[in-house]
Scaffold this motif. Structure first.
Motif, PDB file in Angstrom:
ATOM      1  N   HIS A 194      -6.813  -5.108   1.905  1.00  0.00           N
ATOM      2  CA  HIS A 194      -6.262  -5.377   0.573  1.00  0.00           C
ATOM      3  C   HIS A 194      -6.597  -6.818   0.235  1.00  0.00           C
ATOM      4  CE1 HIS A 194      -2.544  -4.812  -2.303  1.00  0.00           C
ATOM      5  NE2 HIS A 194      -3.696  -4.670  -2.920  1.00  0.00           N
ATOM      6  N   ARG A 214      -9.054  -2.193  -2.004  1.00  0.00           N
ATOM      7  CA  ARG A 214      -7.777  -1.631  -1.559  1.00  0.00           C
ATOM      8  C   ARG A 214      -7.872  -0.933  -0.210  1.00  0.00           C
ATOM      9  NH1 ARG A 214      -7.471  -0.860  -7.308  1.00  0.00           N
ATOM     10  NH2 ARG A 214      -5.718  -2.057  -8.175  1.00  0.00           N
ATOM     11  N   LEU A 266       0.653  -1.373  -3.814  1.00  0.00           N
ATOM     12  CA  LEU A 266      -0.788  -1.401  -4.066  1.00  0.00           C
ATOM     13  C   LEU A 266      -1.075  -1.616  -5.542  1.00  0.00           C
ATOM     14  CD1 LEU A 266      -0.847  -0.011  -1.192  1.00  0.00           C
ATOM     15  CD2 LEU A 266      -2.884   1.179  -2.004  1.00  0.00           C
ATOM     16  N   ASN A 292      -3.045   1.200   2.106  1.00  0.00           N
ATOM     17  CA  ASN A 292      -4.330   0.490   2.175  1.00  0.00           C
ATOM     18  C   ASN A 292      -5.203   1.059   3.287  1.00  0.00           C
ATOM     19  OD1 ASN A 292      -2.447  -2.249   1.200  1.00  0.00           O
ATOM     20  ND2 ASN A 292      -4.230  -1.592   0.028  1.00  0.00           N
TER      21      ASN A 292
END
Length: 781
Positions: free
Chosen positions: A46, A111, A159, A362
């Motif tokens: 991430h 991500r 996220l 992630n």
């Protein structure tokens, strides 16, 4: 028109080219002026990034171009997404769905570790890879969300900052009155089960080659995909070209298993590069890329409870289910709802209550993999049933006898919709008979008699059972075209792309019977959008039901055209004609027989006369499949556990299955055996492990174990045929079934073998280390 080939164990017609090394995979495609692509992938799970410095890489020898998001932005549409609830389902269940948007090249944020950040195109693969390593990125790491259940909590880092939590798909559902059933139960069994994250592992990784022809503005791309028509649709959107100018070819494909049915960045990036550069471009995935960037699968947690009477009759089920979707939710409700729709399986249960949270983390995005939610839900249910049996002192086989549905109870309406929005009604089958057939074939009663004596000798063997009922052949259609040439030979084209299932054989069997021609007269082409205009693809155990029915329908239409033409040629009524072995004749007058080639040639105009009929011996069908057929099976496995090492040795494996009318028993056996092997991997060996930073720790075959021929026992199949009334062939899907029950059956057998220790298996894979820990904890206790 009796069946001659359907039902026969015909040898696979495609095998000789594989055995001679003459198959043609994507990596075998060689074109003049071919360039090679490599990708810079995010090293962080991430992170934001503020641009990519391409100067050093672009100046390296052989590098033709470096592409970032800014370079390709006009072409970079969001990747295709699937799994929106159809109206019939949305009317019954209120879903919370938060869509995610994924681009082929990341626009400033990554991500998951492995997400593509930039693409390099060079004159060789090695030079492209070297240049990709020379790209410089300024990273800003962000908190990684890794643990699935914790990620669902509101206090978890998110996220997507504008979401209230990390739940991408959430819903509750109930049938009957579970609260009342639990209140009236004599016994309540509660347990938590975890199914690990793992991945489809085709021998051939993914690959794409693309070439753009500036002369006529057409693009051809060869793709190791299960869904060429879906790839075509995605490229039409990205490139602004009509579908007729985009040809997608799935050549020989070395395994798919659902992994190759997803929409991937590379499917778009390689054709975009070919279009931008005016030269053909190739990318072939290596195994490391496959492990970190091809779709992952499984990974669920179930907190399940069963309510039962003292006699073992199950009254109700409650289940709280978490699923790990990875970084993007590209498949919508498919995995979460598949899980719920298959939870009750062959059991006669009228009360159900579920709560589902499909969570983004992630990690590499997840997608359906052989079974698609069914192995996980069957593991939870069948493990819970075995735990219940032990709680009340029943044999695992007996508790299933008391709860399995029989043929006299079908069709069975579960009182809920299926994923296609239609009522979930089991169409045909006999689950109790399947249970008894599997137990008899496995020698279950005899083993129970010998088990105690084996234990007295220090040999710990166990036997485990698992059963499932599977919705197969999801529609709404598959395209197929059947045409005859001047010699009466048959060409069949279908959108169903084979990845080793034997389509060239089974569809030829269907067409040959429908037309009345020898099998070797039929040639089948699958997975080429230029050969059939409309198609869906190969996934969800759908090819025999959808493509098979369309081939049958199209071939039947061509046969009718032949009969009409032959009736004029022979001056007979169409209903008096028959076609056998490629010859048409008047019934009862074998001397009247003429070859199909003669009928076709007589339909062509000459200088002397018009043809006897229109020379149109072609038909296309898209057979409508509104809802699924329901296949089923019972698996029984016998194994041995060494309590000193934790090693599990599988001794015997039996599958009694119903896939409706069997087209080819040899191919059915192969499908079952391959599925069981993958299920064994999920039960004992395979696991994708991440650390707390979202880094994949098992990213090569040095760390990620797959079963070999040494670990797979003899597999026996018992064919039970309960034809489906929902298609003209009476078939049901088969491709996924073998992989569904092995984790549950093997875990049940391990627990049975270690009954003296009172071990309870609650998670997979049941590795030696995990099993030794369980045995050690019980010895300490």
């Amino acid at each position: 028109m009796g069946a001659r080939y359907v039902g026969a164990a015909v040898a696979r017609v495609e095998d000789p080219r594989y055995l001679r090394g003459e198959a043609r995979y994507v990596d075998d495609i060689k074109l003049p002026g071919l360039l090679h692509a490599a990708f810079l992938r995010s090293p962080h799970a991430h992170a934001r990034f503020r641009g990519v410095d391409t100067a050093r890489a672009a100046a390296m020898p052989g590098v033709v171009r470096v592409f970032t998001f800014a370079d390709l932005e006009p072409f970079l549409k969001p990747l295709p997404v699937f799994g929106a609830p159809p109206p019939g389902l949305a009317e019954r269940i209120r879903f919370t769905i938060r869509p995610t948007v994924q681009y082929a090249l990341g626009p400033g944020i990554a991500r998951y570790a492995g997400e593509i950040v930039a693409m390099v195109v060079a004159d060789s693969r090695a030079r492209a890879e070297d240049a990709a390593e020379a790209l410089e990125v300024e990273w800003e790491p962000l908190p990684a969300v890794v643990e699935m259940v914790a990620a669902a909590r509101p206090e978890s880092p998110r996220l997507y900052p504008d979401w209230p939590d990390n739940v991408a798909v959430g819903f509750t559902h109930a049938i009957g009155d579970a609260d009342a059933a639990f209140g009236a139960a004599d016994v309540v069994l509660e347990e938590r089960f975890r199914i690990q994250r793992y991945v489809g592992m085709p021998i051939e990784p993914r690959g794409v080659v693309a070439a753009f022809d500036r002369r006529d503005g057409t693009l051809t791309t060869w793709n190791s995909t299960q869904v060429p028509h879906f790839v075509q649709q995605g490229l039409a959107t990205a490139l602004g070209l009509p579908p007729g100018r985009i040809r997608v070819v799935a050549p020989d494909v070395g395994g798919g298993f659902g992994t190759k049915a997803a929409g991937y960045p590379e499917d778009a990036l390689i054709p975009i590069a070919a279009l931008a550069l005016g030269r053909p471009v190739k990318w072939s995935e290596d195994r490391r890329e496959h492990m970190m960037a091809a779709a992952h699968a499984r990974h669920q947690v179930h907190e399940i409870a069963l309510a039962a009477r003292r006699d073992g009759v199950i009254l109700a089920v409650r289940d709280h289910i978490w699923l790990d979707l990875g970084a993007y939710s590209g498949w919508g409700i498919v995995l979460p709802y598949n899980t719920v729709a298959h939870l009750l399986g062959p059991y006669r249960i009228r009360n159900l209550q579920v709560e589902v949270a499909a969570v983004v983390t992630n990690k590499t995005p997840s997608a359906p993999y052989r079974g698609a939610g069914r192995p996980e839900t069957v593991f939870a249910m069948d493990r819970a049933v075995d735990c219940l049996a032990r709680r009340i002192g029943l044999d695992p086989a007996e508790i299933r006898r008391r709860n399995y549905l029989g043929a006299d109870e079908l069709p069975w309406d579960l009182g809920m919709p299926y994923r296609d929005g239609n009522p979930l009604v089991y169409d045909s089958g006999d689950f109790r008979s399947a249970l008894e057939a599997a137990l008899a074939a496995a020698g279950y009663a005899e083993f129970r008699g010998a088990q105690k004596r084996l234990r007295e000798r220090g040999i710990y063997q166990g036997i485990g059972i698992s059963g499932y009922v599977e919705g197969t052949g999801i529609g709404p259609f598959e395209g197929a075209t059947v045409r005859l040439d001047l010699a009466g030979r048959v060409s069949v084209a279908t959108g169903a792309a084979s990845a080793g299932q034997g389509h060239e054989t089974t569809f030829a069997q269907v067409a040959a019977d429908a037309l009345g021609v020898p099998l070797d007269w039929v040639t089948v082409v699958g997975g080429d959008t230029a050969a059939v205009a409309f198609g869906v693809g190969t996934f969800a155990s759908r090819s025999a039901v959808n493509a098979g029915s369309s081939v049958h329908e199209a071939a039947t239409a061509v046969r009718a055209k032949l009969v009409r033409a032959a009736a004029r040629l022979l001056e007979a009524a169409p209903e008096d004609l028959t076609i056998e072995d490629g010859r048409v004749s008047v019934r009862g007058a074998p001397g009247s027989a003429v070859a199909l080639a003669q009928v076709i040639q007589a339909s062509l105009p000459t200088f002397a006369r018009a043809g006897v009929a229109a020379p149109d011996f072609e038909a296309t069908a898209c057979h409508h499949v509104p809802t699924v057929t329901w296949a089923s099976a019972v698996h029984v496995v016998r194994l041995q556990v060494d309590p000193e090492t934790g090693v599990v040795t599988l001794l015997r494996y039996v599958v009694a299955h119903d896939c409706g009318k069997v087209i080819n028993p040899r191919i059915v056996d192969g499908q079952v055996h391959g599925g069981v092997a993958q299920g064994i991997g999920g039960a004992l060996y395979e696991e994708l492990v991440y650390d707390e930073h979202g880094q994949l720790l098992t990213g090569s075959l040095m760390d990620y174990l797959v079963p070999t021929a040494m670990e797979v026992p003899p597999i026996e199949t018992v064919h039970l045929e309960y034809p489906s009334p929902r298609n003209p062939l009476g078939v049901k899907g088969l491709g996924e079934g073998g992989a569904i029950s092995p984790p549950a059956a093997i875990a049940n057998a391990i627990e049975d073998a270690l009954e003296p220790w009172g071990v309870r298996v609650t998670e997979t894979p049941v590795s030696p280390a995990r099993l030794l820990a369980l045995i050690g904890s019980r010895r300490t206790a």
